[in-house]
Design an enzyme around this catalytic site. Sequence first.
Site, PDB file in Angstrom:
ATOM      1  N   GLY A  12       0.820  -1.216   0.000  1.00  0.00           N
ATOM      2  CA  GLY A  12       0.000   0.000   0.000  1.00  0.00           C
ATOM      3  C   GLY A  12       0.853   1.265   0.000  1.00  0.00           C
ATOM      4  NE  ARG A  40      -6.950  -6.681  -4.607  1.00  0.00           N
ATOM      5  CZ  ARG A  40      -6.547  -5.470  -4.277  1.00  0.00           C
ATOM      6  NH1 ARG A  40      -5.893  -4.742  -5.120  1.00  0.00           N
ATOM      7  NH2 ARG A  40      -6.800  -4.967  -3.073  1.00  0.00           N
ATOM      8  CB  SER A  41      -0.507  -7.476  -3.043  1.00  0.00           C
ATOM      9  OG  SER A  41      -1.388  -6.434  -3.346  1.00  0.00           O
ATOM     10  NE  ARG A 100      -4.736   6.197  14.892  1.00  0.00           N
ATOM     11  CZ  ARG A 100      -5.148   6.533  13.662  1.00  0.00           C
ATOM     12  NH1 ARG A 100      -6.329   7.133  13.514  1.00  0.00           N
ATOM     13  NH2 ARG A 100      -4.400   6.295  12.623  1.00  0.00           N
ATOM     14  CB  CYS A 130      -1.209  11.600   9.399  1.00  0.00           C
ATOM     15  SG  CYS A 130      -2.714  11.696   8.447  1.00  0.00           S
ATOM     16  CD  GLN A 157      -6.439  16.950   8.014  1.00  0.00           C
ATOM     17  OE1 GLN A 157      -7.092  17.399   8.943  1.00  0.00           O
ATOM     18  NE2 GLN A 157      -6.592  15.705   7.582  1.00  0.00           N
ATOM     19  N   GLY A 161      -3.487  12.151   2.518  1.00  0.00           N
ATOM     20  CA  GLY A 161      -4.150  11.643   3.724  1.00  0.00           C
ATOM     21  C   GLY A 161      -5.381  10.838   3.358  1.00  0.00           C
ATOM     22  CE  LYS A 231      -9.974   9.184  12.958  1.00  0.00           C
ATOM     23  NZ  LYS A 231      -9.534   8.709  11.626  1.00  0.00           N
ATOM     24  NE  ARG A 253      -8.418  15.911   2.906  1.00  0.00           N
ATOM     25  CZ  ARG A 253      -7.940  14.915   3.627  1.00  0.00           C
ATOM     26  NH1 ARG A 253      -6.636  14.786   3.810  1.00  0.00           N
ATOM     27  NH2 ARG A 253      -8.747  14.046   4.195  1.00  0.00           N
ATOM     28  CG  HIS A 260      -1.572  16.274   7.119  1.00  0.00           C
ATOM     29  ND1 HIS A 260      -1.911  16.163   5.793  1.00  0.00           N
ATOM     30  CD2 HIS A 260      -2.271  15.294   7.760  1.00  0.00           C
ATOM     31  CE1 HIS A 260      -2.769  15.162   5.642  1.00  0.00           C
ATOM     32  NE2 HIS A 260      -2.997  14.611   6.814  1.00  0.00           N
TER      33      HIS A 260
END
Length: 354
Positions: A12, A40-41, A100, A130, A157, A161, A231, A253, A260
């Site tokens: 990823g 798949r990978s 988290r 992040c 951001q 992200g 968050k 964003r 960021h």
Amino acid sequence: NRPVLALVGATGAVGSVMIDIINARETVPWGEIRLIASARSAGRKLTVRGEEITVRALAPEVFDGVDIAMFDVPDEISAEWAPIAAERGAVAVDNSGAFRMDDDVPLVVPEVNAHKVAERPRGIIANPNCTTLSMMAALGALHREFGLKELVVASYQAVSGAGAPGIDRLYAELEAVAGQKLGVKAGDVREALAAAGLGFEDSPFPAPLALNVVPWAGSYKGDGWTSEELKVRNESRKILGIPDLKVSATCVRVPVITTHSLAVHAVFEREVTVEQAHKVFAAQPTVVLVDEPEQKKFPTPADVVGEDPTYVGRVRQALDFPNTLDFFVCGDNLRKGAALNTYEIAETLAPEFG
Ligand code: 2RA
């Protein structure tokens, strides 16, 4: 015997950055590195520290013999598989949102609360989001010195992200508006996107991002708040160990690919000057201070992308608020914001298994 490290989600976006980080380290403490991804990978070959490694498909037995398993996968995959890795004897270091805020899972930024890695009854350690993480090295250092009381932040951001679809969408939008004199009449950017066939049904962003900013990141959580804003509040409290920290965030964003930024308004228990803050930042090895207002020198995402440290600038003593600093932070959301911090947690754990 050197510890065995596994990387789940090796193919990823964050997983690829993780492999770059491992390859760039002068030395690593690992005896073996296992790469794991979806079926798949599986079978792909990736080079890690000069050795070609075949990616294995995620399955319970791939964790046998693993000491530390880093997860860079979506929440639901982590929720299912991090406990399986832990059952098989690995410590799972998870970069998703699944654990988290679990009381039995520490949320760790090594330069702020490395000691928390030892408190892991579930065998899982979480890596922060992040957005929060981008300001933690700077805030943690200030908190140790001056005692943080209140935090008001606005984020700027980057689209990465939101993963590869976020990056693809911004490039497509920029292409659709390129060479035109847009942004001069309400709706003209939307019209140009529509003419290029860019609708919003499948966009990661709920409004145009080219020539624009969008005050929305994450999902809606009620009472006007987005998941990203909550968050920032909840994770900052947990990492800094200040359960009653007053926090208010607005997450935005911006048309930046990676890195960021945050405008931070931080109120402290004790008096703090710009000079003192500069000293604290200069003493924090993972922070780079770029703060020469007379030379118009400050950090920007375009100058920080690809860098490991957190960059800090525009440090000011708030004119109308006592014991308060305003400053601007930039951090690469894929490096310290994700892959690097996860890897640093794994490095912190390595001596336990050496
Ligand atoms: C974002 N913080 O920037 C999120 C990614 N985890 O969309």
